[in-house]
Scaffold this motif. Sequence first.
Motif, PDB file in Angstrom:
ATOM      1  N   ILE A  81      22.597 -42.687 -11.618  1.00  0.00           N
ATOM      2  CA  ILE A  81      22.478 -42.088 -10.300  1.00  0.00           C
ATOM      3  C   ILE A  81      23.853 -41.719  -9.760  1.00  0.00           C
ATOM      4  CG2 ILE A  81      20.411 -43.450  -9.839  1.00  0.00           C
ATOM      5  CD1 ILE A  81      22.085 -45.053  -7.825  1.00  0.00           C
ATOM      6  N   PHE A  82      23.865 -40.883  -8.744  1.00  0.00           N
ATOM      7  CA  PHE A  82      25.116 -40.390  -8.164  1.00  0.00           C
ATOM      8  C   PHE A  82      25.034 -40.452  -6.647  1.00  0.00           C
ATOM      9  CE2 PHE A  82      24.178 -38.352 -12.186  1.00  0.00           C
ATOM     10  CZ  PHE A  82      25.303 -38.667 -12.925  1.00  0.00           C
ATOM     11  N   MET A  83      25.165 -41.639  -6.123  1.00  0.00           N
ATOM     12  CA  MET A  83      25.206 -41.858  -4.679  1.00  0.00           C
ATOM     13  C   MET A  83      26.015 -43.122  -4.425  1.00  0.00           C
ATOM     14  SD  MET A  83      21.453 -43.409  -3.665  1.00  0.00           S
ATOM     15  CE  MET A  83      20.468 -42.426  -4.789  1.00  0.00           C
ATOM     16  N   PRO A  84      26.541 -43.296  -3.216  1.00  0.00           N
ATOM     17  CA  PRO A  84      27.336 -44.490  -2.934  1.00  0.00           C
ATOM     18  C   PRO A  84      26.535 -45.770  -3.112  1.00  0.00           C
ATOM     19  CG  PRO A  84      27.663 -42.828  -1.244  1.00  0.00           C
ATOM     20  CD  PRO A  84      26.517 -42.356  -2.087  1.00  0.00           C
ATOM     21  N   LEU A  85      27.181 -46.783  -3.692  1.00  0.00           N
ATOM     22  CA  LEU A  85      26.552 -48.085  -3.930  1.00  0.00           C
ATOM     23  C   LEU A  85      27.348 -49.176  -3.217  1.00  0.00           C
ATOM     24  CD1 LEU A  85      25.946 -47.868  -7.795  1.00  0.00           C
ATOM     25  CD2 LEU A  85      24.354 -47.217  -5.973  1.00  0.00           C
ATOM     26  N   THR A  86      26.677 -49.935  -2.372  1.00  0.00           N
ATOM     27  CA  THR A  86      27.253 -51.152  -1.803  1.00  0.00           C
ATOM     28  C   THR A  86      26.676 -52.326  -2.560  1.00  0.00           C
ATOM     29  OG1 THR A  86      27.520 -50.198   0.405  1.00  0.00           O
ATOM     30  CG2 THR A  86      27.432 -52.591   0.256  1.00  0.00           C
ATOM     31  N   VAL A  87      27.540 -53.222  -3.017  1.00  0.00           N
ATOM     32  CA  VAL A  87      27.102 -54.292  -3.915  1.00  0.00           C
ATOM     33  C   VAL A  87      27.626 -55.632  -3.411  1.00  0.00           C
ATOM     34  CG1 VAL A  87      27.106 -55.148  -6.289  1.00  0.00           C
ATOM     35  CG2 VAL A  87      27.177 -52.677  -5.848  1.00  0.00           C
ATOM     36  N   GLY A  88      26.760 -56.655  -3.411  1.00  0.00           N
ATOM     37  CA  GLY A  88      27.186 -57.975  -2.975  1.00  0.00           C
ATOM     38  C   GLY A  88      26.350 -59.071  -3.599  1.00  0.00           C
ATOM     39  N   GLY A  89      26.732 -60.301  -3.254  1.00  0.00           N
ATOM     40  CA  GLY A  89      26.043 -61.474  -3.770  1.00  0.00           C
ATOM     41  C   GLY A  89      26.942 -62.284  -4.687  1.00  0.00           C
ATOM     42  N   GLY A  90      27.488 -63.369  -4.175  1.00  0.00           N
ATOM     43  CA  GLY A  90      28.340 -64.222  -4.989  1.00  0.00           C
ATOM     44  C   GLY A  90      29.772 -63.767  -5.121  1.00  0.00           C
ATOM     45  N   VAL A  91      30.181 -62.796  -4.328  1.00  0.00           N
ATOM     46  CA  VAL A  91      31.570 -62.313  -4.372  1.00  0.00           C
ATOM     47  C   VAL A  91      32.450 -63.320  -3.633  1.00  0.00           C
ATOM     48  CG1 VAL A  91      33.151 -60.477  -3.679  1.00  0.00           C
ATOM     49  CG2 VAL A  91      30.840 -59.913  -4.490  1.00  0.00           C
ATOM     50  N   ASN A  92      33.409 -63.905  -4.352  1.00  0.00           N
ATOM     51  CA  ASN A  92      34.229 -64.965  -3.780  1.00  0.00           C
ATOM     52  C   ASN A  92      35.726 -64.716  -3.857  1.00  0.00           C
ATOM     53  OD1 ASN A  92      32.140 -66.990  -3.093  1.00  0.00           O
ATOM     54  ND2 ASN A  92      31.762 -66.977  -5.301  1.00  0.00           N
ATOM     55  N   LYS A  93      36.143 -63.728  -4.650  1.00  0.00           N
ATOM     56  CA  LYS A  93      37.573 -63.524  -4.855  1.00  0.00           C
ATOM     57  C   LYS A  93      37.869 -62.061  -5.153  1.00  0.00           C
ATOM     58  CE  LYS A  93      37.054 -65.319  -9.607  1.00  0.00           C
ATOM     59  NZ  LYS A  93      35.607 -65.601  -9.481  1.00  0.00           N
ATOM     60  N   ILE A  94      39.153 -61.724  -5.097  1.00  0.00           N
ATOM     61  CA  ILE A  94      39.595 -60.353  -5.321  1.00  0.00           C
ATOM     62  C   ILE A  94      39.162 -59.858  -6.691  1.00  0.00           C
ATOM     63  CG2 ILE A  94      41.651 -58.919  -5.715  1.00  0.00           C
ATOM     64  CD1 ILE A  94      41.068 -59.347  -2.775  1.00  0.00           C
ATOM     65  N   GLU A  95      39.182 -60.737  -7.683  1.00  0.00           N
ATOM     66  CA  GLU A  95      38.778 -60.335  -9.039  1.00  0.00           C
ATOM     67  C   GLU A  95      37.325 -59.885  -9.073  1.00  0.00           C
ATOM     68  OE1 GLU A  95      42.429 -62.486  -9.163  1.00  0.00           O
ATOM     69  OE2 GLU A  95      40.477 -63.057  -8.281  1.00  0.00           O
ATOM     70  N   ASP A  96      36.470 -60.478  -8.235  1.00  0.00           N
ATOM     71  CA  ASP A  96      35.065 -60.055  -8.163  1.00  0.00           C
ATOM     72  C   ASP A  96      34.962 -58.638  -7.600  1.00  0.00           C
ATOM     73  OD1 ASP A  96      34.386 -62.584  -9.086  1.00  0.00           O
ATOM     74  OD2 ASP A  96      34.002 -63.376  -7.079  1.00  0.00           O
ATOM     75  N   PHE A  97      35.772 -58.354  -6.581  1.00  0.00           N
ATOM     76  CA  PHE A  97      35.838 -56.986  -6.061  1.00  0.00           C
ATOM     77  C   PHE A  97      36.189 -56.018  -7.188  1.00  0.00           C
ATOM     78  CE2 PHE A  97      35.911 -58.824  -1.894  1.00  0.00           C
ATOM     79  CZ  PHE A  97      35.661 -57.807  -0.979  1.00  0.00           C
ATOM     80  N   ARG A  98      37.254 -56.351  -7.906  1.00  0.00           N
ATOM     81  CA  ARG A  98      37.758 -55.455  -8.947  1.00  0.00           C
ATOM     82  C   ARG A  98      36.703 -55.226 -10.031  1.00  0.00           C
ATOM     83  NH1 ARG A  98      42.001 -58.047  -9.890  1.00  0.00           N
ATOM     84  NH2 ARG A  98      43.419 -56.824  -8.582  1.00  0.00           N
ATOM     85  N   LEU A  99      36.006 -56.296 -10.431  1.00  0.00           N
ATOM     86  CA  LEU A  99      34.996 -56.176 -11.484  1.00  0.00           C
ATOM     87  C   LEU A  99      33.861 -55.254 -11.054  1.00  0.00           C
ATOM     88  CD1 LEU A  99      33.826 -57.082 -14.232  1.00  0.00           C
ATOM     89  CD2 LEU A  99      32.756 -59.006 -13.014  1.00  0.00           C
ATOM     90  N   LEU A 100      33.358 -55.450  -9.851  1.00  0.00           N
ATOM     91  CA  LEU A 100      32.230 -54.639  -9.388  1.00  0.00           C
ATOM     92  C   LEU A 100      32.634 -53.191  -9.138  1.00  0.00           C
ATOM     93  CD1 LEU A 100      30.593 -57.222  -6.966  1.00  0.00           C
ATOM     94  CD2 LEU A 100      29.704 -56.476  -9.184  1.00  0.00           C
ATOM     95  N   LEU A 101      33.825 -52.990  -8.576  1.00  0.00           N
ATOM     96  CA  LEU A 101      34.301 -51.624  -8.340  1.00  0.00           C
ATOM     97  C   LEU A 101      34.513 -50.884  -9.664  1.00  0.00           C
ATOM     98  CD1 LEU A 101      36.846 -52.338  -5.468  1.00  0.00           C
ATOM     99  CD2 LEU A 101      34.699 -51.056  -5.257  1.00  0.00           C
TER     100      LEU A 101
END
Length: 260
Positions: A81-101
């Motif tokens: 798909i091609f639309m903005p995605l907001t993702v969460g759940g269990g994000v605790n650190k900067i590395e989690d941000f980086r992985l999901l992004l």
Amino acid sequence: MSKLRLIPKLQLKPASYNPNKLVLVVTRQFGNVTEIGDPVSQAKIFQDQASDELIFVNIDEKNSSEIKSLADVINKVSQEIFMPLTVGGGVNKIEDFRLLLSNGADKISINSAAVLNQGLITRAADKFGAQCVVVSIDYKKDANGNYFVYINGGKEKTPFHPVEWAIKAQEFGAGELLLTSIDNDGMKNGLDLQITKEICDNVTLPVITAGGCGLAKDFSDGFLIGKANAVSAGTFFAHRDQNFMQTRSHILNSGVNIRK
């Protein structure tokens, strides 16, 4: 004036038949979980119906390895798909941000970690941009009828009133707020317009409100009465014959300036 947004929320949880596979679920007051299907297939349906964006939340945060499972799902979705995605759940650190992004997310939602480690909001905003940081605020009334923010899947009460915490989240550098009324979640009895409006009146950030939509009118009320920038729903779209496009048409007909 920017267009207001209508956003499906896709909640995820390990499948009962395979704990290593995240499936789409709906809930009632953050309990009574019902599995309803494959998140990638559902995301493709919402794209075909011209959804503005999608929110994905893993509501089961038992171990850190589930961030990798969530990233895998988002990677698969982003290839389809091609639309903005907001993702969460269990994000605790900067590395989690980086992985999901790096796996296709556009914005990251933080909830418990934002309360327990408020500096994470600021560090993430400094590193990835405030527009990337969505602070998710789950709240409900306690036994005395007073509103409080709850974390850890709605199980742990914090000392914060939702309006107070929304203001603090903005001060720490959040770029957007995602409100969910635990009392109204999955109940189809309408949004919590009181808290939504109070927060919208006290912050300058975009505010998404969720929890309780049972009629197309509930979405319109979220915009017109609650003053939200976006309304999100999961159960409404999962269990109704009325699809996303029909709902959007009803909202437009009520005079709300959402995207056609």
